[in-house]
Write a protein that holds these residues in place. Structure first.
Motif, PDB file in Angstrom:
ATOM      1  N   TRP A 132       0.862  -1.182   0.000  1.00  0.00           N
ATOM      2  CA  TRP A 132       0.000   0.000   0.000  1.00  0.00           C
ATOM      3  C   TRP A 132       0.891   1.223   0.000  1.00  0.00           C
ATOM      4  N   GLU A 133       0.678   2.055  -1.011  1.00  0.00           N
ATOM      5  CA  GLU A 133       1.478   3.274  -1.120  1.00  0.00           C
ATOM      6  C   GLU A 133       0.659   4.459  -0.634  1.00  0.00           C
ATOM      7  N   PRO A 134       1.140   5.156   0.406  1.00  0.00           N
ATOM      8  CA  PRO A 134       0.400   6.314   0.904  1.00  0.00           C
ATOM      9  C   PRO A 134       0.278   7.383  -0.180  1.00  0.00           C
ATOM     10  N   PRO A 135      -0.839   8.109  -0.193  1.00  0.00           N
ATOM     11  CA  PRO A 135      -0.982   9.203  -1.156  1.00  0.00           C
ATOM     12  C   PRO A 135       0.151  10.205  -0.975  1.00  0.00           C
ATOM     13  N   GLN A 136       0.598  10.794  -2.076  1.00  0.00           N
ATOM     14  CA  GLN A 136       1.750  11.696  -2.018  1.00  0.00           C
ATOM     15  C   GLN A 136       1.483  12.963  -1.228  1.00  0.00           C
ATOM     16  N   TYR A 137       0.263  13.455  -1.252  1.00  0.00           N
ATOM     17  CA  TYR A 137       0.002  14.749  -0.627  1.00  0.00           C
ATOM     18  C   TYR A 137      -0.760  14.652   0.688  1.00  0.00           C
ATOM     19  N   VAL A 138      -0.838  13.451   1.246  1.00  0.00           N
ATOM     20  CA  VAL A 138      -1.532  13.258   2.508  1.00  0.00           C
ATOM     21  C   VAL A 138      -0.588  12.522   3.448  1.00  0.00           C
ATOM     22  N   ALA A 139      -0.433  13.032   4.652  1.00  0.00           N
ATOM     23  CA  ALA A 139       0.434  12.381   5.635  1.00  0.00           C
ATOM     24  C   ALA A 139      -0.176  11.039   6.046  1.00  0.00           C
ATOM     25  N   PRO A 140       0.621   9.951   6.085  1.00  0.00           N
ATOM     26  CA  PRO A 140       0.080   8.640   6.448  1.00  0.00           C
ATOM     27  C   PRO A 140      -0.434   8.592   7.887  1.00  0.00           C
ATOM     28  N   ASP A 141      -0.010   9.539   8.730  1.00  0.00           N
ATOM     29  CA  ASP A 141      -0.497   9.545  10.106  1.00  0.00           C
ATOM     30  C   ASP A 141      -1.722  10.437  10.277  1.00  0.00           C
ATOM     31  N   LEU A 142      -2.283  10.923   9.156  1.00  0.00           N
ATOM     32  CA  LEU A 142      -3.514  11.702   9.176  1.00  0.00           C
ATOM     33  C   LEU A 142      -4.601  10.869   9.845  1.00  0.00           C
ATOM     34  N   LEU A 143      -5.322  11.460  10.789  1.00  0.00           N
ATOM     35  CA  LEU A 143      -6.388  10.729  11.460  1.00  0.00           C
ATOM     36  C   LEU A 143      -7.646  10.751  10.611  1.00  0.00           C
ATOM     37  N   VAL A 144      -8.266   9.593  10.497  1.00  0.00           N
ATOM     38  CA  VAL A 144      -9.496   9.442   9.743  1.00  0.00           C
ATOM     39  C   VAL A 144     -10.582   9.054  10.739  1.00  0.00           C
ATOM     40  N   ALA A 145     -11.712   9.721  10.672  1.00  0.00           N
ATOM     41  CA  ALA A 145     -12.801   9.412  11.600  1.00  0.00           C
ATOM     42  C   ALA A 145     -14.138   9.658  10.928  1.00  0.00           C
ATOM     43  N   SER A 146     -15.123   8.957  11.420  1.00  0.00           N
ATOM     44  CA  SER A 146     -16.496   9.206  11.012  1.00  0.00           C
ATOM     45  C   SER A 146     -17.368   8.838  12.198  1.00  0.00           C
ATOM     46  N   PRO A 147     -18.621   9.231  12.200  1.00  0.00           N
ATOM     47  CA  PRO A 147     -19.479   8.946  13.355  1.00  0.00           C
ATOM     48  C   PRO A 147     -19.488   7.460  13.707  1.00  0.00           C
ATOM     49  N   GLY A 148     -19.281   7.171  14.966  1.00  0.00           N
ATOM     50  CA  GLY A 148     -19.287   5.790  15.434  1.00  0.00           C
ATOM     51  C   GLY A 148     -17.955   5.073  15.339  1.00  0.00           C
ATOM     52  N   TRP A 149     -16.957   5.697  14.747  1.00  0.00           N
ATOM     53  CA  TRP A 149     -15.626   5.093  14.630  1.00  0.00           C
ATOM     54  C   TRP A 149     -14.666   5.796  15.557  1.00  0.00           C
ATOM     55  N   ASP A 150     -13.698   5.058  16.030  1.00  0.00           N
ATOM     56  CA  ASP A 150     -12.594   5.688  16.741  1.00  0.00           C
ATOM     57  C   ASP A 150     -11.645   6.246  15.693  1.00  0.00           C
ATOM     58  N   PRO A 151     -11.130   7.441  15.874  1.00  0.00           N
ATOM     59  CA  PRO A 151     -10.173   7.972  14.894  1.00  0.00           C
ATOM     60  C   PRO A 151      -8.935   7.079  14.829  1.00  0.00           C
ATOM     61  N   GLN A 152      -8.442   6.878  13.645  1.00  0.00           N
ATOM     62  CA  GLN A 152      -7.215   6.107  13.485  1.00  0.00           C
ATOM     63  C   GLN A 152      -6.431   6.655  12.300  1.00  0.00           C
ATOM     64  N   ALA A 153      -5.147   6.379  12.295  1.00  0.00           N
ATOM     65  CA  ALA A 153      -4.277   6.879  11.237  1.00  0.00           C
ATOM     66  C   ALA A 153      -4.664   6.245   9.901  1.00  0.00           C
ATOM     67  N   LEU A 154      -4.555   7.027   8.834  1.00  0.00           N
ATOM     68  CA  LEU A 154      -4.863   6.553   7.494  1.00  0.00           C
ATOM     69  C   LEU A 154      -4.074   5.285   7.175  1.00  0.00           C
TER      70      LEU A 154
END
Length: 155
Positions: free
Chosen positions: A41-63
């Motif tokens: 899996w190659e991280p997107p070039q313009y997004v930090a791989p440690d960017l937190l991703v969250a949505s309602p009902g989910w715990d935030p976690q790194a991309l």
């Protein structure tokens, strides 16, 4: 040339991955070879791989964590669907980084005898923009590389 004893199978978890893995397993069986399946899996070039991703009902976690978990589940599902075949020593893992470089590094580190991988056969602008993992691996690998042309019908 000796029969293969260790086969590396990089998959993109898209069109034709199943047929590539099935082919590698069929090839490994008569030789008693082990098969190691990897997905890079190659991280997107313009997004930090440690960017937190969250949505309602989910715990935030790194991309990166989310991508690794998702790819790992897809890989496990793919391998579970192949359980009925004759036994072959099989392992799988998800690796983070540029796909071609990961395959080349893994092939040397693991001392593989053969790499079996799919190629989509892209041409022209699509190939220029997306690159060709298979071409880079074929041209730089220190072991033989068997490429299988993958079509959408093989998905």
């Amino acid at each position: 040339m000796a029969a293969p004893s260790r086969i590396l199978v990089p998959v993109d978890l898209k069109d034709g991955s199943r047929s590539v893995v099935e082919y590698a397993l069929q090839l490994a069986r008569p030789f008693g070879a082990t098969v190691d399946i990897i997905h890079a899996w190659e991280p997107p070039q313009y997004v930090a791989p440690d960017l937190l991703v969250a949505s309602p009902g989910w715990d935030p976690q790194a991309l990166e964590t989310m991508a690794r978990d998702s790819a790992g589940k897809e890989l496990s599902t793919l391998l579970q669907s192949l359980q009925g075949s004759a036994p072959v020593a099989l392992s799988h893992r998800v690796v983070i980084g540029d796909a071609a470089n990961i395959v080349l590094e893994e092939s040397e580190r693991g001392k593989y005898d053969l790499i079996v991988m799919g190629t989509h056969g892209r041409k022209g602008l699509t190939r220029m923009l997306l690159g060709s993992v298979a071409q880079k691996v074929v041209s730089q690998a220190k072991c033989p590389v068997l490429t299988l042309h993958v079509t959408p019908e093989q998905a």
